[in-house]
Design a protein around this motif. Structure first.
Motif, PDB file in Angstrom:
ATOM      1  N   LEU A 140      -3.557   0.856  -3.907  1.00  0.00           N
ATOM      2  CA  LEU A 140      -3.558  -0.559  -3.578  1.00  0.00           C
ATOM      3  C   LEU A 140      -3.044  -1.336  -4.784  1.00  0.00           C
ATOM      4  O   LEU A 140      -2.728  -0.765  -5.820  1.00  0.00           O
ATOM      5  N   GLU A 141      -2.964  -2.631  -4.661  1.00  0.00           N
ATOM      6  CA  GLU A 141      -2.423  -3.430  -5.760  1.00  0.00           C
ATOM      7  C   GLU A 141      -3.365  -3.506  -6.951  1.00  0.00           C
ATOM      8  O   GLU A 141      -2.913  -3.667  -8.093  1.00  0.00           O
ATOM      9  N   ASP A 142      -4.661  -3.394  -6.698  1.00  0.00           N
ATOM     10  CA  ASP A 142      -5.624  -3.578  -7.781  1.00  0.00           C
ATOM     11  C   ASP A 142      -6.480  -2.353  -8.052  1.00  0.00           C
ATOM     12  O   ASP A 142      -7.300  -2.357  -8.970  1.00  0.00           O
ATOM     13  N   VAL A 176       0.840  -1.196   0.000  1.00  0.00           N
ATOM     14  CA  VAL A 176       0.000   0.000   0.000  1.00  0.00           C
ATOM     15  C   VAL A 176       0.876   1.248   0.000  1.00  0.00           C
ATOM     16  O   VAL A 176       1.894   1.303   0.697  1.00  0.00           O
ATOM     17  N   ARG A 177       0.457   2.230  -0.789  1.00  0.00           N
ATOM     18  CA  ARG A 177       1.032   3.572  -0.711  1.00  0.00           C
ATOM     19  C   ARG A 177      -0.109   4.520  -0.351  1.00  0.00           C
ATOM     20  O   ARG A 177      -1.143   4.529  -1.026  1.00  0.00           O
ATOM     21  N   SER A 196      -0.925  -4.957   6.103  1.00  0.00           N
ATOM     22  CA  SER A 196       0.012  -4.766   4.998  1.00  0.00           C
ATOM     23  C   SER A 196       1.402  -5.263   5.366  1.00  0.00           C
ATOM     24  O   SER A 196       1.857  -5.095   6.498  1.00  0.00           O
ATOM     25  N   THR A 197       2.068  -5.866   4.383  1.00  0.00           N
ATOM     26  CA  THR A 197       3.461  -6.266   4.583  1.00  0.00           C
ATOM     27  C   THR A 197       4.403  -5.184   4.081  1.00  0.00           C
ATOM     28  O   THR A 197       5.574  -5.152   4.439  1.00  0.00           O
ATOM     29  N   SER A 198       3.887  -4.290   3.238  1.00  0.00           N
ATOM     30  CA  SER A 198       4.681  -3.183   2.719  1.00  0.00           C
ATOM     31  C   SER A 198       3.800  -1.955   2.633  1.00  0.00           C
ATOM     32  O   SER A 198       2.755  -1.981   1.979  1.00  0.00           O
ATOM     33  N   PRO A 206       6.932   2.537  10.310  1.00  0.00           N
ATOM     34  CA  PRO A 206       8.396   2.632  10.376  1.00  0.00           C
ATOM     35  C   PRO A 206       8.876   3.968   9.804  1.00  0.00           C
ATOM     36  O   PRO A 206       8.372   4.424   8.766  1.00  0.00           O
ATOM     37  N   ALA A 207       9.836   4.594  10.477  1.00  0.00           N
ATOM     38  CA  ALA A 207      10.297   5.918  10.060  1.00  0.00           C
ATOM     39  C   ALA A 207      10.807   5.916   8.623  1.00  0.00           C
ATOM     40  O   ALA A 207      10.664   6.908   7.898  1.00  0.00           O
ATOM     41  N   ARG A 208      11.377   4.797   8.189  1.00  0.00           N
ATOM     42  CA  ARG A 208      11.904   4.733   6.822  1.00  0.00           C
ATOM     43  C   ARG A 208      10.790   4.708   5.773  1.00  0.00           C
ATOM     44  O   ARG A 208      11.032   4.966   4.592  1.00  0.00           O
ATOM     45  N   SER A 209       9.572   4.375   6.215  1.00  0.00           N
ATOM     46  CA  SER A 209       8.442   4.284   5.287  1.00  0.00           C
ATOM     47  C   SER A 209       7.508   5.477   5.387  1.00  0.00           C
ATOM     48  O   SER A 209       6.485   5.522   4.700  1.00  0.00           O
ATOM     49  N   LEU A 210       7.858   6.454   6.226  1.00  0.00           N
ATOM     50  CA  LEU A 210       7.005   7.614   6.462  1.00  0.00           C
ATOM     51  C   LEU A 210       7.662   8.861   5.885  1.00  0.00           C
ATOM     52  O   LEU A 210       8.803   9.195   6.224  1.00  0.00           O
TER      53      LEU A 210
END
Length: 254
Positions: A205-207, A140-141, A162-164, A187-191
């Motif tokens: 999402l993926e779809d 997810v983004r 979510s795994t990512s 996680p700070a690296r993902s924010l």
């Protein structure tokens, strides 16, 4: 007559494009056209005369047919009319984008657009929450310009499933401590922190993609939900363009 005059003539009465459409689908005598169009005989005869004068129709074997000119005029009119209808329906979302960032028009027809109304002001929020809760996406983004308890709840559930996940928001949202804040678990690296303000939200999402727009109080006013490849590509480009102006939280903290 000028092009503007011709266009003005055609659109000034709904009877005229309707009559062109009838003659295209059912070439016939004036009496046949009157019966199919349910327009008065005098009106039909007057419009037929106008169409003949413009070269849009021609009479063959006592029946009126569209000419190539009439066919092109009708096709382009219907294209413009469909475009205006799509834009009008999508206006609650489109008004939040600059001209060079507009979503692909063709994809709007295949997307679901939910807007707030007096009868159901929470319709777009409900659609957003229900779609995220039903999603099985593991990657997810997310770009969110606001925080609220109900949005925090659904985003928290999304984070757990979510795994990512990549999240982009503004510093005021990160620093808001009025709710049980799900962002502290990202996680700070993902924010990523955007200098803001952010006018729209994205859930990639993926779809599918969800695009949300907000009023001045931060309430969701529109939700565009699409799975068409074009609109997913467009939304990804918008997200990545915004991320180009953001900084990773781990960098800011260091």
């Amino acid at each position: 007559m000028s092009a503007l005059g011709q266009l003005s003539y055609l659109v000034r009465s709904e009877n005229r494009p309707a009559l062109l459409r009838t003659i295209k689908n059912h070439p016939g005598r004036p009496c046949d056209i009157v019966e199919r169009c349910r327009i008065s005989r005098a009106t039909v005869q007057r419009i037929i005369s106008d169409f003949e004068e413009r070269g849009w129709i021609a009479k063959r074997d006592s029946r009126y047919h569209l000419t190539a000119a009439g066919s092109i005029i009708l096709e382009q009119y219907e294209t413009v009319a469909n475009t205006v209808n799509r834009v009008t329906e999508a206006a609650p979302v489109l008004r939040h984008f600059d001209a060079d960032a507009a979503p692909p028009l063709a994809s709007l027809a295949d997307s679901t657009l939910v807007t707030a109304t007096e009868q159901d002001p929470h319709a777009p929020l409900s659609h957003y929450i229900d779609t995220l809760d039903q999603s099985t996406a593991t990657s997810v983004r997310l770009m969110t310009p606001v925080t609220s308890p109900i949005l925090d709840d659904v985003h928290s559930r999304l984070l757990e499933a979510s795994t990512s996940i990549t999240v982009m928001t503004t510093e005021p949202v990160i620093n808001d401590r009025s709710t049980d804040h799900w962002i502290t678990d990202v996680p700070a690296r993902s924010l990523f922190v955007h200098p803001g303000p952010l006018r729209t939200g994205y859930a990639l999402l993926e779809d599918r993609v969800l695009v949300t727009t907000y009023d001045d109080q931060g309430h969701i006013q529109g939700c565009l939900d699409g799975s068409d490849p074009q609109i997913r590509t467009w939304a990804t480009e918008q997200f990545e363009s915004a991320r180009g102006s953001a900084r990773r939280l781990s960098v800011i903290r260091n």
